[in-house]
Motif scaffolding. Structure first.
Motif, PDB file in Angstrom:
ATOM      1  N   SER A 162     -34.498 -43.687  14.403  1.00  0.00           N
ATOM      2  CA  SER A 162     -35.920 -43.529  14.692  1.00  0.00           C
ATOM      3  C   SER A 162     -36.158 -43.412  16.193  1.00  0.00           C
ATOM      4  N   VAL A 163     -35.284 -44.033  16.989  1.00  0.00           N
ATOM      5  CA  VAL A 163     -35.419 -43.906  18.442  1.00  0.00           C
ATOM      6  C   VAL A 163     -35.254 -42.448  18.850  1.00  0.00           C
ATOM      7  N   GLU A 164     -34.198 -41.795  18.295  1.00  0.00           N
ATOM      8  CA  GLU A 164     -33.969 -40.381  18.645  1.00  0.00           C
ATOM      9  C   GLU A 164     -35.136 -39.521  18.194  1.00  0.00           C
ATOM     10  N   GLU A 165     -35.709 -39.901  17.064  1.00  0.00           N
ATOM     11  CA  GLU A 165     -36.769 -39.092  16.488  1.00  0.00           C
ATOM     12  C   GLU A 165     -38.101 -39.275  17.212  1.00  0.00           C
ATOM     13  N   ILE A 166     -38.405 -40.510  17.589  1.00  0.00           N
ATOM     14  CA  ILE A 166     -39.738 -40.818  18.090  1.00  0.00           C
ATOM     15  C   ILE A 166     -39.810 -40.928  19.609  1.00  0.00           C
ATOM     16  N   CYS A 167     -38.788 -41.542  20.212  1.00  0.00           N
ATOM     17  CA  CYS A 167     -38.949 -41.961  21.613  1.00  0.00           C
ATOM     18  C   CYS A 167     -38.712 -40.843  22.615  1.00  0.00           C
ATOM     19  N   ASP A 168     -39.473 -40.918  23.713  1.00  0.00           N
ATOM     20  CA  ASP A 168     -39.252 -40.019  24.840  1.00  0.00           C
ATOM     21  C   ASP A 168     -38.248 -40.666  25.800  1.00  0.00           C
ATOM     22  N   ASP A 169     -38.555 -41.925  26.164  1.00  0.00           N
ATOM     23  CA  ASP A 169     -37.709 -42.646  27.117  1.00  0.00           C
ATOM     24  C   ASP A 169     -37.161 -43.894  26.447  1.00  0.00           C
ATOM     25  N   ILE A 170     -36.042 -44.375  26.992  1.00  0.00           N
ATOM     26  CA  ILE A 170     -35.525 -45.643  26.486  1.00  0.00           C
ATOM     27  C   ILE A 170     -35.067 -46.527  27.650  1.00  0.00           C
ATOM     28  N   ALA A 171     -34.979 -47.811  27.354  1.00  0.00           N
ATOM     29  CA  ALA A 171     -34.267 -48.716  28.250  1.00  0.00           C
ATOM     30  C   ALA A 171     -33.399 -49.577  27.352  1.00  0.00           C
ATOM     31  N   LEU A 172     -32.133 -49.659  27.730  1.00  0.00           N
ATOM     32  CA  LEU A 172     -31.221 -50.507  26.965  1.00  0.00           C
ATOM     33  C   LEU A 172     -31.025 -51.774  27.782  1.00  0.00           C
ATOM     34  N   ILE A 173     -31.394 -52.908  27.216  1.00  0.00           N
ATOM     35  CA  ILE A 173     -31.219 -54.135  27.992  1.00  0.00           C
ATOM     36  C   ILE A 173     -30.213 -55.046  27.310  1.00  0.00           C
ATOM     37  N   ASN A 174     -29.509 -55.786  28.147  1.00  0.00           N
ATOM     38  CA  ASN A 174     -28.508 -56.726  27.665  1.00  0.00           C
ATOM     39  C   ASN A 174     -28.423 -57.853  28.687  1.00  0.00           C
ATOM     40  N   HIS A 175     -28.306 -59.060  28.210  1.00  0.00           N
ATOM     41  CA  HIS A 175     -28.264 -60.237  29.091  1.00  0.00           C
ATOM     42  C   HIS A 175     -29.418 -60.248  30.087  1.00  0.00           C
ATOM     43  N   GLY A 176     -30.600 -59.848  29.648  1.00  0.00           N
ATOM     44  CA  GLY A 176     -31.786 -59.940  30.491  1.00  0.00           C
ATOM     45  C   GLY A 176     -31.863 -58.929  31.620  1.00  0.00           C
ATOM     46  N   ARG A 177     -31.034 -57.905  31.553  1.00  0.00           N
ATOM     47  CA  ARG A 177     -31.089 -56.867  32.587  1.00  0.00           C
ATOM     48  C   ARG A 177     -31.084 -55.488  31.940  1.00  0.00           C
ATOM     49  N   VAL A 178     -31.582 -54.494  32.703  1.00  0.00           N
ATOM     50  CA  VAL A 178     -31.562 -53.134  32.182  1.00  0.00           C
ATOM     51  C   VAL A 178     -30.165 -52.561  32.380  1.00  0.00           C
ATOM     52  N   LEU A 179     -29.608 -52.079  31.278  1.00  0.00           N
ATOM     53  CA  LEU A 179     -28.253 -51.551  31.326  1.00  0.00           C
ATOM     54  C   LEU A 179     -28.302 -50.043  31.488  1.00  0.00           C
ATOM     55  N   LEU A 180     -29.337 -49.473  30.920  1.00  0.00           N
ATOM     56  CA  LEU A 180     -29.405 -48.025  30.832  1.00  0.00           C
ATOM     57  C   LEU A 180     -30.870 -47.656  30.701  1.00  0.00           C
ATOM     58  N   GLU A 181     -31.277 -46.590  31.400  1.00  0.00           N
ATOM     59  CA  GLU A 181     -32.694 -46.261  31.372  1.00  0.00           C
ATOM     60  C   GLU A 181     -32.863 -44.762  31.523  1.00  0.00           C
ATOM     61  N   GLY A 182     -33.899 -44.201  30.924  1.00  0.00           N
ATOM     62  CA  GLY A 182     -34.178 -42.792  31.130  1.00  0.00           C
ATOM     63  C   GLY A 182     -34.688 -42.113  29.883  1.00  0.00           C
ATOM     64  N   GLY A 183     -34.869 -40.762  29.977  1.00  0.00           N
ATOM     65  CA  GLY A 183     -35.301 -39.988  28.827  1.00  0.00           C
ATOM     66  C   GLY A 183     -34.189 -39.971  27.789  1.00  0.00           C
ATOM     67  N   VAL A 184     -34.592 -39.914  26.533  1.00  0.00           N
ATOM     68  CA  VAL A 184     -33.595 -39.955  25.466  1.00  0.00           C
ATOM     69  C   VAL A 184     -32.579 -38.823  25.647  1.00  0.00           C
ATOM     70  N   ASN A 185     -33.077 -37.620  25.939  1.00  0.00           N
ATOM     71  CA  ASN A 185     -32.162 -36.484  26.072  1.00  0.00           C
ATOM     72  C   ASN A 185     -31.300 -36.604  27.320  1.00  0.00           C
ATOM     73  N   ASP A 186     -31.901 -37.109  28.400  1.00  0.00           N
ATOM     74  CA  ASP A 186     -31.134 -37.307  29.631  1.00  0.00           C
ATOM     75  C   ASP A 186     -29.984 -38.263  29.387  1.00  0.00           C
ATOM     76  N   VAL A 187     -30.325 -39.372  28.704  1.00  0.00           N
ATOM     77  CA  VAL A 187     -29.304 -40.390  28.465  1.00  0.00           C
ATOM     78  C   VAL A 187     -28.179 -39.807  27.613  1.00  0.00           C
ATOM     79  N   ARG A 188     -28.589 -39.090  26.588  1.00  0.00           N
ATOM     80  CA  ARG A 188     -27.558 -38.522  25.710  1.00  0.00           C
ATOM     81  C   ARG A 188     -26.703 -37.521  26.490  1.00  0.00           C
ATOM     82  N   ARG A 189     -27.345 -36.737  27.368  1.00  0.00           N
ATOM     83  CA  ARG A 189     -26.607 -35.765  28.166  1.00  0.00           C
ATOM     84  C   ARG A 189     -25.656 -36.477  29.116  1.00  0.00           C
ATOM     85  N   ARG A 190     -26.148 -37.629  29.625  1.00  0.00           N
ATOM     86  CA  ARG A 190     -25.325 -38.385  30.558  1.00  0.00           C
ATOM     87  C   ARG A 190     -24.030 -38.833  29.873  1.00  0.00           C
TER      88      ARG A 190
END
Lengths: 308, 434
Positions: free
Chosen positions: A193-221
C-alpha cells in the motif's frame, strides 16, 4: 510548502530513548509513509505530532509556526489502538467524537449522515456499538477521524484488522482525500500500500531516520541494474550471451513469449542492452526492475541492526 | 471550554440514563425507609394478643395482672395438667404457673406454639411490679395508691441548652447533634466512595476499550479528566437530591399512614417495652420540637454540600489518576487502599461515637483527607469559625494539589498498557522523569 517540519526531536521514556534527534519534513498535499519496524518510534512520533506527548527536545513547526494544541484540532488522527464505547449507540458515539473534534451538533449530524450514506451504513445509526462486528467498528472509526474535514490526516496502521474488501475501501477513501489536497501521514507495515499510495517515505529505526525521500527516488536509489525483457518466441535464444554486458538471472516462457530477468554489468546502460537485443530478436517489452519497498525495508533495517 | 461541556454532558447523561442509576435512586430510599419503619411496624403489628392462663399456687397474683394490648390474663380454675391440655387445644397461648411458698417469685411459663418473644418480658415486668408493691406495703406500710400517684407526679424534665459566647442559650438536643453529625458523615462517606469509584472504573474502561487515544487526540487529558469528574459529580448530586426528595415523600406518606397502622402508638401509656420506647422517643422528639427548629440547619446544609463536593473532587481526582495507571480493576487495589485509608479511618471514628468535641475529632476535622467526614460530625456541636474556615481552605488547597498530581499521572498513565505500575513509577511520572 512544508506542512510539518520536525527538527532534532528527542523523546525519552526513562532510560529508553524512543526518539533520538529525529528530523523530517512533510510537504503540503503529500501522502507520506512513515515506515519502520515495531518499536522504531513511529507511534511516539505521531503522539508528539498530536500533542499527546510532549517532546523532550527539538522543534516541530506546523505550517511554519511552532505546533500548538489548537493546530491539533485540524488534524484527523486514527490511532493504532482504537476503540469505541461499547454501550453507546453508533450515532451518539459518532456525534460525541465529532463534537470533541470541534463540530457543532448540527454540523456533526449532517456530516456524519453524509458519510454513513457513502459507506452504506445508514441502518446502523441507532445500533449499539457492541452489536457491530470489528470491521463495522473500523468503518465508524474511520468516519469519526475524517468527519471534521481535516486537511491533515494521520493514520496509524489503518489496515490492521480490515478484511480485503474493507481495506480496499479504505485505500480508495485515502486516495480520494489525497486528491482533494489533504496531507496524509500513513504509518503502516503494509509495503504494497505504501508503493501504491505514498509519494514520500521516511524509514525510521531506533528513533532516527534511516532513509527518506520520494518513493520512486528511494527505489531508484536501491536499483540493482536489473531489467526484464520480453522476446517473441517460445524458446530461449540459442548461443552465447556477452558476459561483459549482462547475465541472465532467470527465464520463463508464457505462450509464444519468453521473459528474461537480466542483471546488467555496472557499466552497461539500458540502451546498450536494448541495442544488443533489438538487433537479434523481436523485443516486445523492456522494463527496469526496481526493488520493492518491502525489500528495501528489510535490507536497510537489517544492515543497520547489524552495524548497531 | 466548549469541549469540556460536551464531555460533562456525555458523562452525565450516560450515568443518569443507566438502568442501575434509576433503580438505586428509588430503591435505596425505599430500603432505608423500610429499614427504619419495619421494626416499629413489626413490634406493634405482628404481635397478636396473647391469652395467658394464670395458675398461682399462693393465689396472691390472681387478678393483680392488668391486661395490655398484647397480653390478656385469665384466671381459670383447674389443675395445671388440665390447663396445659387447654393450652395444647389452642384455648390459650401460654400457662403461667407460679410456684408455692417461698418460691413464689419462681414461675414456669408453658407454651405449645411459640408465643411472641416479648411475652416473657411483659409478664415478668408485671410480676416484679406486683411483688415490689407488695413488699412496699408489707415492709414499710406504704399506701400503694398514694405511692403510685407520687411516682407519676415526680417527673423531672431536663432541657438541654447550648450557650454561645455571650451566654445566650438555644434549646438543643445533645443526641440530635450527634445523630445529625453521624448521618451527614455517613452520607458523605458513601457518596464520595461510590462516585469516586465510578470515575475510576470508567477511566479503566476507557483504557481497556482503547478509546482513550481517540479522545485525547482531540481534547487535553486534563480537560477529559475534569469533564468526567464534573459530569459524574452532577450525576451524583442529581441522585442525592432525588433520593432526599423521595425519602421525604416516603416519610411524609408513612407518617400519615402510621397512626392507622399502629393505633397503640398514639395512646402508648406504659405498655409493653417496644411500644413504650417508640412512644417515649416520639414524645421526646415532639417535646423538643423547639430544639429541632433552633438547629443550625442552613450552616449544616451549606457545609454539607461544600465538604461533599470538595471531598468528592479530591477522591475522584485521585481515583481518576489511579484508574489511568492500571489495565484492569484488580490491579487498582494496591493504590486504592492506601488512598482511601483516611476516609475509612474517619468513618470508624465517628461510628464509635467518640465525642465530637474530642481532640482526635478536632484534628481529623482539620486534616483535608478526613475533614469531609469528621467536620460534618463535629459541625452540629460548636465549631469555631476560624477552624471551619481553615479546614475548608486546607481542603480546597488539597483539591488543587490532588488535581495537579492526578493530571500528571493521568496523562502518562492513559496510554501505558501492559506494564504494571509501581509507586516508584508514579513518582517519576509526577516529577516528569519518565
Amino acid at each position: 510548502m512544508k506542512i510539518i517540519e520536525i527538527q532534532d526531536v528527542v523523546k525519552k521514556f526513562g532510560q529508553q530513548c524512543a526518539l533520538d534527534g529525529l528530523s523530517l519534513s512533510v510537504e503540503q498535499g503529500c501522502t507520506f509513509g512513515l515506515l519502520g519496524p515495531n518499536g522504531a518510534g513511529k507511534t511516539t512520533l505521531i503522539r508528539i505530532l498530536t500533542c499527546i506527548y510532549q517532546a523532550d527536545g527539538g522543534t516541530i513547526l506546523f505550517q511554519g509556526h511552532p505546533l500548538t494544541p489548537t493546530d491539533v484540532a485540524r488534524i484527523g488522527y486514527l490511532p493504532e489502538e482504537r476503540g469505541l464505547y461499547k454501550k453507546m449507540t453508533v450515532s451518539e458515539q459518532a456525534i460525541y467524537l465529532a463534537r470533541l473534534r470541534g463540530l457543532s451538533r448540527a454540523d456533526a449530524v449532517s456530516n456524519l449522515k453524509k458519510w454513513f450514506r457513502k459507506f452504506e451504513i445508514d441502518s446502523w445509526w441507532n445500533r449499539r456499538v457492541e452489536e457491530l462486528s470489528k470491521g463495522m467498528q473500523q468503518k465508524i472509526q474511520f468516519i469519526v477521524t475524517v468527519v471534521h474535514q481535516p486537511d491533515f490526516l494521520i493514520f496509524d496502521e489503518p489496515f490492521s484488522g480490515f478484511d480485503p474488501i474493507n481495506a480496499d475501501l479504505l485505500k480508495r477513501e485515502i486516495l480520494e482525500l489525497k486528491q482533494r489536497g489533504a496531507t496524509i501521514i500513513l504509518s503502516t507495515h503494509n509495503m504494497a500500500s505504501v508503493e501504491e499510495i505514498c509519494d514520500d517515505i521516511a524509514l525510521i529505526n531506533h528513533g532516527r531516520v534511516l532513509l527518506e525521500g520520494g518513493v520512486n527516488d528511494v527505489r531508484r536509489r536501491f536499483r540493482k541494474n536489473q531489467y526484464t525483457i520480453t522476446l517473441e518466441g517460445d524458446t530461449l535464444p540459442a548461443g552465447e550471451f556477452p558476459e561483459e554486458l549482462f547475465e541472465i538471472l532467470s527465464h520463463h516462457t508464457e505462450g509464444y513469449h519468453t521473459i528474461l530477468l537480466l542483471q546488467a554489468t555496472p557499466d552497461t546502460g539500458a540502451n546498450a542492452l536494448l541495442d544488443y537485443f533489438i538487433h537479434r530478436h523481436t523485443v516486445l517489452s523492456f522494463n527496469e526492475v526496481l526493488p520493492s519497498m518491502n525489500d528495501i525495508f528489510i535490507s536497510s533495517v537489517q544492515t543497520q541492526n547489524k552495524n548497531h | 471550554m466548549n469541549k469540556i461541556w460536551v464531555i460533562i454532558t456525555r458523562e452525565y447523561l450516560v450515568r443518569v440514563k443507566k438502568k442501575s442509576f434509576i433503580i438505586t435512586t428509588f430503591l435505596m430510599p425505599l430500603l432505608m425507609v423500610a429499614m427504619i419503619m419495619l421494626p416499629v411496624y413489626l413490634a406493634n403489628k405482628a404481635e397478636k394478643e396473647c391469652t395467658v392462663y394464670v395458675l398461682d399456687e399462693n393465689d396472691y397474683f390472681i387478678h393483680r395482672f392488668h391486661n395490655t394490648s398484647k397480653i390478656k390474663f385469665e384466671y381459670p380454675s383447674g389443675e395445671l395438667e388440665t390447663l396445659k391440655k387447654r393450652c395444647v387445644n389452642g384455648e390459650c397461648d401460654a400457662v403461667l404457673h407460679i410456684l408455692a411458698g417461698n418460691q413464689s417469685n419462681h414461675a414456669n411459663l408453658f407454651f405449645y406454639s411459640d408465643p411472641p418473644l416479648s411475652l416473657k418480658g411483659g409478664i415478668s415486668d408485671q410480676m416484679d411490679e406486683i411483688m415490689f408493691d407488695h413488699s412496699l406495703q408489707k415492709e414499710f406500710q406504704i399506701d400503694i395508691e398514694k405511692y403510685k400517684m407520687l411516682k407519676t407526679t415526680s417527673h423531672s424534665d431536663i432541657q438541654t441548652v447550648q450557650i454561645d459566647e455571650e451566654g445566650q442559650g438555644t434549646n438543643r438536643m445533645m443526641e440530635l447533634n450527634r445523630v445529625v453529625g453521624m448521618l451527614c458523615g455517613l452520607i458523605i462517606y458513601m457518596f464520595v466512595f461510590m462516585y469516586a469509584n465510578i470515575v475510576m472504573r470508567s477511566t479503566i474502561e476507557e483504557k481497556s476499550n482503547r478509546i482513550m487515544e481517540v479522545i485525547v487526540s482531540s481534547v487535553k487529558p486534563f480537560q477529559f479528566m475534569m469533564g468526567k469528574i464534573v459530569g459524574v459529580a452532577l450525576a451524583g448530586i442529581t441522585q442525592f437530591v432525588l433520593q432526599v426528595a423521595f425519602v421525604l415523600i416516603l416519610l411524609v406518606g408513612v407518617g400519615m399512614a402510621l397512626p392507622a397502622m399502629v393505633p397503640e402508638m398514639a395512646s402508648a401509656t406504659g405498655d409493653v417495652a417496644s411500644a413504650e420506647v417508640v412512644g417515649t422517643a416520639q414524645s421526646d422528639i415532639f417535646s423538643n420540637i423547639s430544639a429541632f427548629y433552633s438547629f443550625p440547619f442552613s450552616t449544616i446544609v451549606i457545609c454539607f454540600f461544600l465538604y461533599f463536593l470538595l471531598g468528592y473532587l479530591i477522591y475522584a481526582s485521585l481515583f481518576a489518576g489511579i484508574g489511568s495507571t492500571v489495565d484492569n480493576e484488580t490491579d487498582s487495589n494496591q493504590f486504592v487502599l492506601p488512598v482511601s485509608l483516611p476516609l475509612i479511618l474517619s468513618l470508624m471514628v465517628i461510628v464509635t461515637g467518640i465525642s465530637p468535641q474530642s481532640t482526635l475529632v478536632r484534628w481529623l476535622s482539620l486534616i483535608p483527607f478526613t475533614s469531609p467526614i469528621a467536620m460534618l460530625y463535629r459541625l452540629p456541636s460548636r465549631v469555631p469559625a476560624w477552624e471551619l474556615g481553615l479546614s475548608l481552605l486546607l481542603l480546597a488547597a488539597t483539591f488543587v494539589l490532588c488535581v495537579w498530581l492526578s493530571a500528571k499521572i493521568y496523562r502518562v498513565g492513559l496510554l501505558n498498557y501492559g506494564k504494571k505500575v509501581t509507586w516508584k513509577d508514579l513518582g517519576k511520572w509526577i516529577t516528569g522523569k519518565w
